[in-house]
Design a protein around this motif. Structure first.
Motif, PDB file in Angstrom:
ATOM      1  N   ARG A   1       0.850  -1.189   0.000  1.00 22.22           N
ATOM      2  CA  ARG A   1       0.000   0.000   0.000  1.00 22.22           C
ATOM      3  C   ARG A   1       0.885   1.237   0.000  1.00 22.22           C
ATOM      4  O   ARG A   1       1.816   1.346   0.796  1.00 22.22           O
ATOM      5  CB  ARG A   1      -0.917   0.001   1.232  1.00 22.22           C
ATOM      6  CG  ARG A   1      -1.842   1.200   1.331  1.00 22.22           C
ATOM      7  CD  ARG A   1      -2.860   0.995   2.449  1.00 22.22           C
ATOM      8  NE  ARG A   1      -2.252   0.987   3.762  1.00 22.22           N
ATOM      9  CZ  ARG A   1      -2.336   1.981   4.651  1.00 22.22           C
ATOM     10  NH1 ARG A   1      -3.005   3.084   4.346  1.00 22.22           N
ATOM     11  NH2 ARG A   1      -1.773   1.877   5.842  1.00 22.22           N
ATOM     12  N   ILE A   2       0.608   2.171  -0.911  1.00 22.16           N
ATOM     13  CA  ILE A   2       1.362   3.418  -0.976  1.00 22.16           C
ATOM     14  C   ILE A   2       0.645   4.484  -0.145  1.00 22.16           C
ATOM     15  O   ILE A   2      -0.567   4.683  -0.290  1.00 22.16           O
ATOM     16  CB  ILE A   2       1.522   3.908  -2.431  1.00 22.16           C
ATOM     17  CG1 ILE A   2       2.250   2.849  -3.269  1.00 22.16           C
ATOM     18  CG2 ILE A   2       2.285   5.231  -2.477  1.00 22.16           C
ATOM     19  CD1 ILE A   2       3.632   2.511  -2.779  1.00 22.16           C
ATOM     20  N   ILE A   3       1.396   5.153   0.718  1.00 22.06           N
ATOM     21  CA  ILE A   3       0.829   6.164   1.607  1.00 22.06           C
ATOM     22  C   ILE A   3       1.409   7.526   1.223  1.00 22.06           C
ATOM     23  O   ILE A   3       2.629   7.706   1.224  1.00 22.06           O
ATOM     24  CB  ILE A   3       1.154   5.858   3.073  1.00 22.06           C
ATOM     25  CG1 ILE A   3       0.660   4.457   3.445  1.00 22.06           C
ATOM     26  CG2 ILE A   3       0.555   6.911   3.996  1.00 22.06           C
ATOM     27  CD1 ILE A   3       1.135   3.994   4.805  1.00 22.06           C
ATOM     28  N   LYS A   4       0.524   8.464   0.876  1.00 20.78           N
ATOM     29  CA  LYS A   4       0.940   9.817   0.520  1.00 20.78           C
ATOM     30  C   LYS A   4       0.283  10.818   1.459  1.00 20.78           C
ATOM     31  O   LYS A   4      -0.491  10.450   2.339  1.00 20.78           O
ATOM     32  CB  LYS A   4       0.588  10.113  -0.942  1.00 20.78           C
ATOM     33  CG  LYS A   4       1.323   9.231  -1.937  1.00 20.78           C
ATOM     34  CD  LYS A   4       1.078   9.674  -3.363  1.00 20.78           C
ATOM     35  CE  LYS A   4       1.906   8.847  -4.346  1.00 20.78           C
ATOM     36  NZ  LYS A   4       1.729   9.300  -5.750  1.00 20.78           N
ATOM     37  N   ALA A   5       0.599  12.103   1.238  1.00 24.73           N
ATOM     38  CA  ALA A   5       0.098  13.147   2.136  1.00 24.73           C
ATOM     39  C   ALA A   5      -1.421  13.199   2.169  1.00 24.73           C
ATOM     40  O   ALA A   5      -2.013  13.546   3.191  1.00 24.73           O
ATOM     41  CB  ALA A   5       0.672  14.501   1.726  1.00 24.73           C
ATOM     42  N   ASP A   6      -2.073  12.826   1.052  1.00 30.82           N
ATOM     43  CA  ASP A   6      -3.532  12.904   0.999  1.00 30.82           C
ATOM     44  C   ASP A   6      -4.216  11.589   1.361  1.00 30.82           C
ATOM     45  O   ASP A   6      -5.432  11.464   1.242  1.00 30.82           O
ATOM     46  CB  ASP A   6      -3.991  13.356  -0.387  1.00 30.82           C
ATOM     47  CG  ASP A   6      -3.504  12.434  -1.509  1.00 30.82           C
ATOM     48  OD1 ASP A   6      -2.731  11.502  -1.212  1.00 30.82           O
ATOM     49  OD2 ASP A   6      -3.884  12.656  -2.669  1.00 30.82           O
ATOM     50  N   THR A   7      -3.449  10.602   1.817  1.00 28.41           N
ATOM     51  CA  THR A   7      -4.039   9.342   2.257  1.00 28.41           C
ATOM     52  C   THR A   7      -4.855   9.581   3.528  1.00 28.41           C
ATOM     53  O   THR A   7      -4.393  10.251   4.452  1.00 28.41           O
ATOM     54  CB  THR A   7      -2.949   8.294   2.526  1.00 28.41           C
ATOM     55  OG1 THR A   7      -2.241   8.021   1.308  1.00 28.41           O
ATOM     56  CG2 THR A   7      -3.549   6.985   3.040  1.00 28.41           C
ATOM     57  N   ARG A   8      -6.061   9.034   3.555  1.00 23.88           N
ATOM     58  CA  ARG A   8      -6.939   9.230   4.714  1.00 23.88           C
ATOM     59  C   ARG A   8      -6.322   8.619   5.973  1.00 23.88           C
ATOM     60  O   ARG A   8      -5.747   7.537   5.939  1.00 23.88           O
ATOM     61  CB  ARG A   8      -8.305   8.604   4.450  1.00 23.88           C
ATOM     62  CG  ARG A   8      -9.097   9.238   3.331  1.00 23.88           C
ATOM     63  CD  ARG A   8      -9.689  10.566   3.749  1.00 23.88           C
ATOM     64  NE  ARG A   8     -10.532  10.425   4.927  1.00 23.88           N
ATOM     65  CZ  ARG A   8     -11.815  10.029   4.864  1.00 23.88           C
ATOM     66  NH1 ARG A   8     -12.370   9.761   3.703  1.00 23.88           N
ATOM     67  NH2 ARG A   8     -12.528   9.923   5.974  1.00 23.88           N
ATOM     68  N   GLY A   9      -6.464   9.315   7.094  1.00 24.29           N
ATOM     69  CA  GLY A   9      -6.057   8.767   8.373  1.00 24.29           C
ATOM     70  C   GLY A   9      -4.595   8.935   8.728  1.00 24.29           C
ATOM     71  O   GLY A   9      -4.130   8.360   9.717  1.00 24.29           O
ATOM     72  N   VAL A  10      -3.853   9.722   7.926  1.00 23.04           N
ATOM     73  CA  VAL A  10      -2.436   9.928   8.224  1.00 23.04           C
ATOM     74  C   VAL A  10      -2.108  11.412   8.157  1.00 23.04           C
ATOM     75  O   VAL A  10      -2.841  12.212   7.573  1.00 23.04           O
ATOM     76  CB  VAL A  10      -1.515   9.154   7.257  1.00 23.04           C
ATOM     77  CG1 VAL A  10      -1.851   7.673   7.257  1.00 23.04           C
ATOM     78  CG2 VAL A  10      -1.585   9.731   5.846  1.00 23.04           C
ATOM     79  N   ARG A  11      -0.978  11.778   8.773  1.00 20.72           N
ATOM     80  CA  ARG A  11      -0.433  13.129   8.684  1.00 20.72           C
ATOM     81  C   ARG A  11       1.043  13.053   8.355  1.00 20.72           C
ATOM     82  O   ARG A  11       1.671  12.013   8.483  1.00 20.72           O
ATOM     83  CB  ARG A  11      -0.651  13.871  10.006  1.00 20.72           C
ATOM     84  CG  ARG A  11      -2.094  14.301  10.261  1.00 20.72           C
ATOM     85  CD  ARG A  11      -2.264  14.934  11.632  1.00 20.72           C
ATOM     86  NE  ARG A  11      -2.264  13.934  12.693  1.00 20.72           N
ATOM     87  CZ  ARG A  11      -1.490  13.974  13.779  1.00 20.72           C
ATOM     88  NH1 ARG A  11      -0.618  14.965  13.910  1.00 20.72           N
ATOM     89  NH2 ARG A  11      -1.576  13.046  14.697  1.00 20.72           N
ATOM     90  N   GLY A  12       1.600  14.193   7.932  1.00 17.08           N
ATOM     91  CA  GLY A  12       3.002  14.215   7.529  1.00 17.08           C
ATOM     92  C   GLY A  12       3.135  13.809   6.077  1.00 17.08           C
ATOM     93  O   GLY A  12       2.347  14.218   5.225  1.00 17.08           O
ATOM     94  N   VAL A  13       4.169  13.008   5.774  1.00 19.88           N
ATOM     95  CA  VAL A  13       4.415  12.486   4.417  1.00 19.88           C
ATOM     96  C   VAL A  13       4.495  13.658   3.430  1.00 19.88           C
ATOM     97  O   VAL A  13       3.887  13.624   2.357  1.00 19.88           O
ATOM     98  CB  VAL A  13       3.329  11.478   3.988  1.00 19.88           C
ATOM     99  CG1 VAL A  13       3.842  10.617   2.830  1.00 19.88           C
ATOM    100  CG2 VAL A  13       2.897  10.584   5.129  1.00 19.88           C
TER     101      VAL A  13
END
Length: 301
Positions: free
Chosen positions: A155-167
């Motif tokens: 799974r790729i996680i970017k700044a606009d991924t739901r449920g995350v901050r930072g990146v």
């Protein structure tokens, strides 16, 4: 008695601006060349020596400018590591050709260096958790993302991924707002610049605790939907060893699962409700899904 001075012409006199040039990856660099010639110069070219391999660079060579009788200097528009080497300016007139002293070009920069801290992380279910990432890049990095590997599922996680901050470029660390068992796995931080992509080593995340509910009590699994075009349908699936069970609005023992209220409420919840749940929402373009939510039923009445 009359004395006559006779001037004898010859090959061009060719000089360079410096014996050493340094540039940063993709930043244009000019290798200066000055030519004095009588008769005038008819042709100019450069020679590059890279570990004994000689190549000629002429006017019109892709990625260059100059290299002409009126502008003999060599301009490399987008230098890369492959442009490093020893260069010689050569000019030709009717009496022959002559080269300059060699000049050395060094191109600085490379892939981003990405470092990450502790290789082992433990987070508590339902709490926020941060994994640090540091990036040192020259040229500057232009993108940050993380990769989550859960039993081979990437799974790729970017700044606009739901449920995350930072990146982000300024804040590359990854913060998971509310950790669930679906976040267990290995994580790698990536940074890109014009040279390419650098990555950290992988770190593992373990989650302790779970979303628990007492047998007979009610529980709500929250789901928020953002959709353009407008969402037209919401449903949930429960992942089991025998296959996925689809839960729709009106399923016995449930509340919600509508466009207006996409959350799933189980009233009452039982031991058999334990499992992994995923919220799905559809519009005319397609269907999106949430991260899995783990629910564990407690046998205590």
């Amino acid at each position: 008695m009359t004395t006559k001075l006779k001037v004898i012409s010859g090959p061009p006199i060719v000089n360079i601006g410096s014996i050493f040039y340094t540039t940063v990856f993709s930043n244009p660099v000019t290798l200066e060349c000055m030519v004095i010639a009588d008769p005038p110069v008819r042709y100019v070219f450069w020679q590059k020596n890279s570990e004994g391999y000689i190549t000629s660079i002429t006017h019109g060579t892709v990625g260059t400018q100059g290299i002409s009788p009126t502008s003999p200097s060599l301009i490399i528009m987008f230098p890369t590591k492959s442009d490093q080497g020893e260069y010689t300016c050569v000019a030709v007139n009717d009496f022959g050709k002559r080269g300059s002293l060699p000049t050395l070009l060094k191109v600085l920069g490379g892939l981003p260096v990405v470092s990450i801290g502790n290789p082992f992380h433990t987070a508590k279910f339902g709490e926020s958790y941060t994994m640090n990432c540091q990036v040192n890049a020259n040229p500057n990095h232009t993108e940050i993302y993380w990769q989550h590997n859960s039993n081979g599922l990437i799974r790729i996680i970017k700044a606009d991924t739901r449920g995350v901050r930072g990146v982000s470029l300024d804040d590359p660390k990854l913060t998971i707002d509310s950790v669930t068992t679906s976040d267990v796995g290995n994580y790698t931080c990536f940074a890109e610049n014009i040279v390419g992509t650098g990555n950290s080593r992988s770190v593992s995340l373990k989650v302790v605790g779970s979303y628990t509910v007492k047998h007979g009590s009610g529980v709500t699994l929250s789901c928020t939907v953002m959709s353009i075009p407008q969402c037209t349908a919401v449903y949930w699936i429960k992942v089991t060893e025998r296959g996925d069970i689809v839960l729709n609005h009106g399923t016995t023992g449930t509340i919600g699962m509508t466009v207006q209220n996409p959350s799933l409420s189980l009233k009452p919840a039982t031991i058999t409700d334990s499992g992994v749940y995923i919220c799905l929402a559809s519009n005319i373009i397609g269907t999106g899904l949430s991260r899995p939510i783990s629910l564990i039923g407690n046998a205590i009445y």
